[in-house]
Design an enzyme around this catalytic site. Structure first.
Site, mmCIF file in Angstrom:
data_model
loop_
_atom_site.group_PDB
_atom_site.id
_atom_site.type_symbol
_atom_site.label_atom_id
_atom_site.label_comp_id
_atom_site.label_asym_id
_atom_site.label_seq_id
_atom_site.Cartn_x
_atom_site.Cartn_y
_atom_site.Cartn_z
ATOM 1 N N ARG A 69 0.882 -1.177 0.000
ATOM 2 C CA ARG A 69 0.000 0.000 0.000
ATOM 3 C C ARG A 69 0.912 1.218 0.000
ATOM 4 O O ARG A 69 1.711 1.403 0.931
ATOM 5 C CB ARG A 69 -0.902 -0.001 1.240
ATOM 6 C CG ARG A 69 -1.619 1.314 1.426
ATOM 7 C CD ARG A 69 -2.745 1.243 2.433
ATOM 8 N NE ARG A 69 -3.877 0.503 1.899
ATOM 9 C CZ ARG A 69 -5.090 0.494 2.456
ATOM 10 N NH1 ARG A 69 -5.306 1.162 3.579
ATOM 11 N NH2 ARG A 69 -6.074 -0.196 1.920
ATOM 12 N N HIS A 85 -7.297 0.965 -6.374
ATOM 13 C CA HIS A 85 -7.464 0.046 -5.233
ATOM 14 C C HIS A 85 -8.080 -1.258 -5.776
ATOM 15 O O HIS A 85 -9.246 -1.572 -5.537
ATOM 16 C CB HIS A 85 -8.378 0.697 -4.187
ATOM 17 C CG HIS A 85 -8.326 0.066 -2.831
ATOM 18 N ND1 HIS A 85 -7.569 -1.058 -2.551
ATOM 19 C CD2 HIS A 85 -8.949 0.385 -1.663
ATOM 20 C CE1 HIS A 85 -7.721 -1.379 -1.278
ATOM 21 N NE2 HIS A 85 -8.554 -0.538 -0.715
ATOM 22 N N GLN A 122 -9.789 -4.095 -3.497
ATOM 23 C CA GLN A 122 -11.089 -3.627 -3.002
ATOM 24 C C GLN A 122 -12.173 -3.859 -4.056
ATOM 25 O O GLN A 122 -13.232 -4.425 -3.775
ATOM 26 C CB GLN A 122 -10.999 -2.124 -2.687
ATOM 27 C CG GLN A 122 -12.310 -1.508 -2.249
ATOM 28 C CD GLN A 122 -12.725 -1.957 -0.865
ATOM 29 O OE1 GLN A 122 -11.936 -1.898 0.063
ATOM 30 N NE2 GLN A 122 -13.947 -2.417 -0.719
ATOM 31 N N ASP A 155 -17.303 6.874 -1.211
ATOM 32 C CA ASP A 155 -16.023 6.759 -0.496
ATOM 33 C C ASP A 155 -15.759 8.110 0.165
ATOM 34 O O ASP A 155 -16.433 9.100 -0.145
ATOM 35 C CB ASP A 155 -14.907 6.379 -1.487
ATOM 36 C CG ASP A 155 -13.562 6.143 -0.794
ATOM 37 O OD1 ASP A 155 -13.526 5.968 0.441
ATOM 38 O OD2 ASP A 155 -12.521 6.151 -1.506
ATOM 39 N N CYS A 207 -16.389 1.430 0.624
ATOM 40 C CA CYS A 207 -15.210 0.581 0.851
ATOM 41 C C CYS A 207 -14.780 0.600 2.314
ATOM 42 O O CYS A 207 -14.102 -0.312 2.764
ATOM 43 C CB CYS A 207 -14.073 1.032 -0.047
ATOM 44 S SG CYS A 207 -13.643 2.769 0.192
ATOM 45 N N ARG A 245 -13.665 -9.110 1.507
ATOM 46 C CA ARG A 245 -12.244 -8.869 1.223
ATOM 47 C C ARG A 245 -11.416 -10.109 1.583
ATOM 48 O O ARG A 245 -10.475 -10.473 0.876
ATOM 49 C CB ARG A 245 -11.713 -7.670 2.039
ATOM 50 C CG ARG A 245 -12.306 -6.307 1.703
ATOM 51 C CD ARG A 245 -11.806 -5.743 0.391
ATOM 52 N NE ARG A 245 -10.364 -5.645 0.282
ATOM 53 C CZ ARG A 245 -9.634 -4.630 0.733
ATOM 54 N NH1 ARG A 245 -10.210 -3.590 1.324
ATOM 55 N NH2 ARG A 245 -8.322 -4.615 0.561
HETATM 56 N N1 NVA Z 1 -9.990 6.652 -1.019
HETATM 57 C C1 NVA Z 1 -9.627 6.140 0.269
HETATM 58 C C2 NVA Z 1 -9.793 4.660 0.305
HETATM 59 C C3 NVA Z 1 -9.486 4.016 1.623
HETATM 60 C C4 NVA Z 1 -9.625 2.543 1.593
HETATM 61 C C5 NVA Z 1 -8.200 6.546 0.567
HETATM 62 O O1 NVA Z 1 -7.356 6.481 -0.338
HETATM 63 O O2 NVA Z 1 -7.915 6.937 1.693
HETATM 64 N N1 CP Z 2 -11.169 -0.455 2.392
HETATM 65 C C1 CP Z 2 -9.912 -0.537 2.840
HETATM 66 O O1 CP Z 2 -8.981 -0.774 2.078
HETATM 67 O O2 CP Z 2 -9.786 -0.361 4.176
HETATM 68 P P1 CP Z 2 -8.436 -0.182 4.981
HETATM 69 O O3 CP Z 2 -7.896 1.183 4.655
HETATM 70 O O4 CP Z 2 -8.854 -0.295 6.419
HETATM 71 O O5 CP Z 2 -7.478 -1.245 4.580
#
Ligand code: NVA
Ligand code: CP
Length: 295
Positions: free
Chosen positions: A100, A127, A130, A216, A255, A283
């Site tokens: 990530r 993502h 997801q 989101d 998500c 997931r």
């Molecule tokens: N768009 C959000 C998704 C989190 C799973 C982020 O990037 O923080």
């Molecule tokens: N939806 C998702 O990826 O959640 P986290 O940021 O908790 O991993």
């Protein structure tokens, strides 16, 4: 094989859904086969995570393997070791790397030099894990003939959703404020697969006749400095009961994590139509399927 963009598994989606369903069914009956015995997954997290970290780690455990959590501040990456050298070294020890990261390019770089599969656990651009899982959830509930609407920021989740819907032939209507629309290149790629993706600059048009409404956060990880501005820009894009009067008694997806009272109201997130926690649960099964396939 890497999974960096959701497009990387374009031809494998049906197999992934089939295996996910099998693994879910088995898990519900307490059956856990050690498909990944003696396999190890390295997990690099530049950003916070609850669902992605825990579901990948539990997935590896239940498959008889092992996962190692690596925060960049605890590795030599933080002291300037290159992504290339990190990729080559980790590939000598582990069977897969999940990452990530902020910059999508960094994940592509890792994928270029790694000799084991690299899995994108979220970047600023996409993502994929997801959305593969979300498509599985949609398939379970409504099938791909359902009309999906996405309302809010044209961010990583939205980008992967656009590609995922284009790949499965789903009708997707996106509503984002001007200046916060999805990535142009991604929209162009999606248009090569499908003519059923439309982008609007208001929420009402986007949710019209929708069977499922997805949202989101307005402020993604790394965007905290833009908080005040974003709250102002997105205020007409909240998923609430008034907006949903325009839709077709839709299922609700998110998500997570959610910022309750901002992009979505408590009432809608906790409503009977909300499938957000099933999304989160799935997931685990879908990532197990991905790990079995890739590792
Ligand atoms: N768009 C959000 C998704 C989190 C799973 C982020 O990037 O923080
Ligand atoms: N939806 C998702 O990826 O959640 P986290 O940021 O908790 O991993």
């Amino acid at each position: 094989m890497n999974l960096i963009s959701i497009v990387d598994v374009k031809d494998k989606l049906d197999n992934i859904f089939e295996l996910s369903a099998k693994l879910k069914n088995e898990a519900k009956r307490g059956i856990f086969n050690p498909e990944l015995k003696n396999k190890t997954l390295a997990m690099i997290f530049e950003k916070a995570s609850t669902r992605t970290r825990v579901s990948f780690e539990v997935a590896m455990t239940q498959l008889g393997g092992h996962a190692i959590y690596l925060a960049p501040r605890d590795t030599q990456l933080q002291r300037g070791e290159s992504i290339k050298d990190t990729a080559i070294t980790l590939s000598k020890y582990v069977d897969g790397i999940m990452i990530r990261a902020y910059r999508h390019e960094n994940v592509l770089e890792l994928g270029k030099y790694s000799t084991v599969p690299v899995i994108n656990g979220l970047t600023d651009l996409e993502h994929p894990c997801q959305v593969i899982s979300d498509l599985f959830t949609i398939k379970e509930h409504k099938g791909f003939d359902a009309r999906l609407a996405y309302v809010g920021d044209g961010n990583n989740v939205c980008n992967s959703l656009i590609l995922g819907c284009a790949m499965t032939g789903m009708t997707l209507s996106v509503g984002c404020p001007e200046g916060y629309t999805p990535d142009k290149k991604i929209v162009e790629t999606a248009a090569e697969f499908s003519d059923k993706i439309t982008i609007h600059n208001n929420a009402v048009d986007a949710v019209k006749a929708a069977d499922i409404v997805y949202t989101d956060v307005w402020i993604s990880m790394g965007q905290d400095a833009e908080k005040e501005k974003r709250i102002e820009v997105f205020k007409e894009f909240q998923v609430n009961s008034t907006l949903l009067e325009n839709a077709n008694n839709p299922l609700i997806m998110h998500c997570l994590p959610a910022k309750r009272g901002f992009e979505i109201t408590d009432e809608i997130l906790d409503s009977e139509n909300s499938i957000v926690f099933e999304q989160a649960e799935n997931r685990l099964y879908v990532q197990k399927a991905l790990l079995c396939m890739l590792l």
